[in-house]
Design an enzyme around this catalytic site. Structure first.
Site, PDB file in Angstrom:
ATOM      1  N   SER A 149      56.569  55.980  37.143  1.00 20.24           N
ATOM      2  CA  SER A 149      57.531  55.679  36.254  1.00 20.24           C
ATOM      3  C   SER A 149      57.487  56.036  34.535  1.00 20.24           C
ATOM      4  O   SER A 149      57.171  57.503  34.597  1.00 20.24           O
ATOM      5  CB  SER A 149      57.325  53.952  36.007  1.00 20.24           C
ATOM      6  N   ASP A 243      67.453  52.806  42.168  1.00 21.75           N
ATOM      7  CA  ASP A 243      66.820  52.806  40.930  1.00 21.75           C
ATOM      8  C   ASP A 243      67.566  53.739  39.981  1.00 21.75           C
ATOM      9  O   ASP A 243      67.998  54.481  40.247  1.00 21.75           O
ATOM     10  CB  ASP A 243      65.539  53.124  41.218  1.00 21.75           C
ATOM     11  N   HIS A 273      62.234  50.717  42.204  1.00 20.13           N
ATOM     12  CA  HIS A 273      61.422  50.980  41.349  1.00 20.13           C
ATOM     13  C   HIS A 273      60.191  50.020  41.334  1.00 20.13           C
ATOM     14  O   HIS A 273      60.398  48.794  41.673  1.00 20.13           O
ATOM     15  CB  HIS A 273      61.951  50.577  40.003  1.00 20.13           C
TER      16      HIS A 273
END
Length: 307
Positions: A149, A243, A273
């Site tokens: 991320s 995502d 995610h």
């Protein structure tokens, strides 16, 4: 988007368990409250470190890091944790780092970089770069940059900045990274209301990052906006199909290939995610984590398995 069809029962169970401690409206909490609930959620999913893994907390030229090792490692993994640059730290991704260490045999250095909003850009990047330089000097055995991320953003930013400065970077593995893609098209709209991360939540984190306007063409915050993609290390990107940041991985892969580099994109169907926390309960996430560990190990050995 028909997420009931795209996402399997195991993954929905993971999403529901996540929601028990980290609700959909968590971004409406104060920063301190967000960190508390995120840390609680991570504790809910935490698993014990493999017994062979040892750890010590160190200072990397002033940046707190945690060093993981098992036996006599031959490579160093720099790990940058996710959390929107707002939440997370050494504890939130402790078990992930320990398992990467055990599965690859490499030492892992997890960086406790400064967080938003107290520390605006480029503080998090500066800490990532400082700790990477420290590890290169300390161990002198080749580096693989890894992040999930927002941590994937930092790993890529370090890779871009390292060109001509560090010769030790052997590769990078970026796990559902946000890399500064076009927020008005592609997966940012297709998956704007995806479980676990929405487009609005992503924008919330981005808006906290800067005191003024978003810098233009600054790869230390948006690697996709660099003007030069040559000379970057071999790169493996792993995205979740459901995502909003998915297409950043595809676009980054395309730019590296167009510049003559080595890059491979793995898009994981039905995943969302944050799926690293599901690697012990969701089959798709478990299989993806195996691919991630294999990619890290191969890049550390200068092996490219994707041609």
């Amino acid at each position: 988007m028909d997420y009931e069809r795209l996402i399997d029962a195991e993954t929905w169970a993971f999403i529901r368990k996540t929601g028990e401690s980290y609700a959909d409206d968590a971004v409406e909490l104060s920063i301190a409250e967000q960190r508390d609930v995120y840390d609680a959620m991570c504790r809910d999913f935490h698993v014990a470190r493999p017994a062979i893994v040892q750890t010590e907390d160190l200072s990397a030229d002033g940046v707190p890091v945690r060093h993981y090792w098992a036996g006599d490692p031959t490579r160093t993994v720099m790990y940058f944790h996710g959390g929107g640059l707002v939440v997370g730290g050494l504890e939130s991704h402790d078990d992930i780092c320990a398992e990467i260490c055990a599965q690859t045999g490499y030492r892992v250095i997890s960086t406790d970089y400064r967080l938003l909003p107290e520390h605006k850009h480029p503080a998090s990047f500066d800490d990532a770069w400082t700790s990477t330089q420290w590890a290169a000097n300390q161990f002198n055995d080749g580096l693989v940059l890894v992040g999930d991320s927002a941590g994937g953003n930092l790993a890529a930013a370090v890779a871009h900045h390292a060109r001509g400065r560090l010769s030790e970077v052997l590769g990078q593995v970026l796990i559902y990274p946000g890399l500064g893609g076009d927020l008005e098209s592609g997966s940012y709209h297709q998956h704007a209301q995806a479980p676990m991360l929405t487009r609005d939540e992503y924008l919330y984190y981005q808006q906290l990052r800067f005191d003024g306007p978003v810098p233009e063409n600054d790869p230390t915050c948006a690697p996709l906006r660099d003007s030069d993609f040559s000379g970057l290390p071999p790169t493996v990107l792993i995205s979740a199909d459901c995502d909003p940041v998915r297409d950043d991985s595809r676009q980054y892969c395309e730019k590296l290939l167009a510049a003559g580099g080595r890059a491979h994109w793995i898009n994981e169907p039905g995943l969302i995610h944050g799926f690293l926390r599901a690697r012990h309960t969701v089959g798709r996430a478990r299989n993806s984590f195996e691919r991630i560990s294999a990619a890290i190990e191969a890049l550390g050995q200068k092996i490219w398995s994707y041609d």
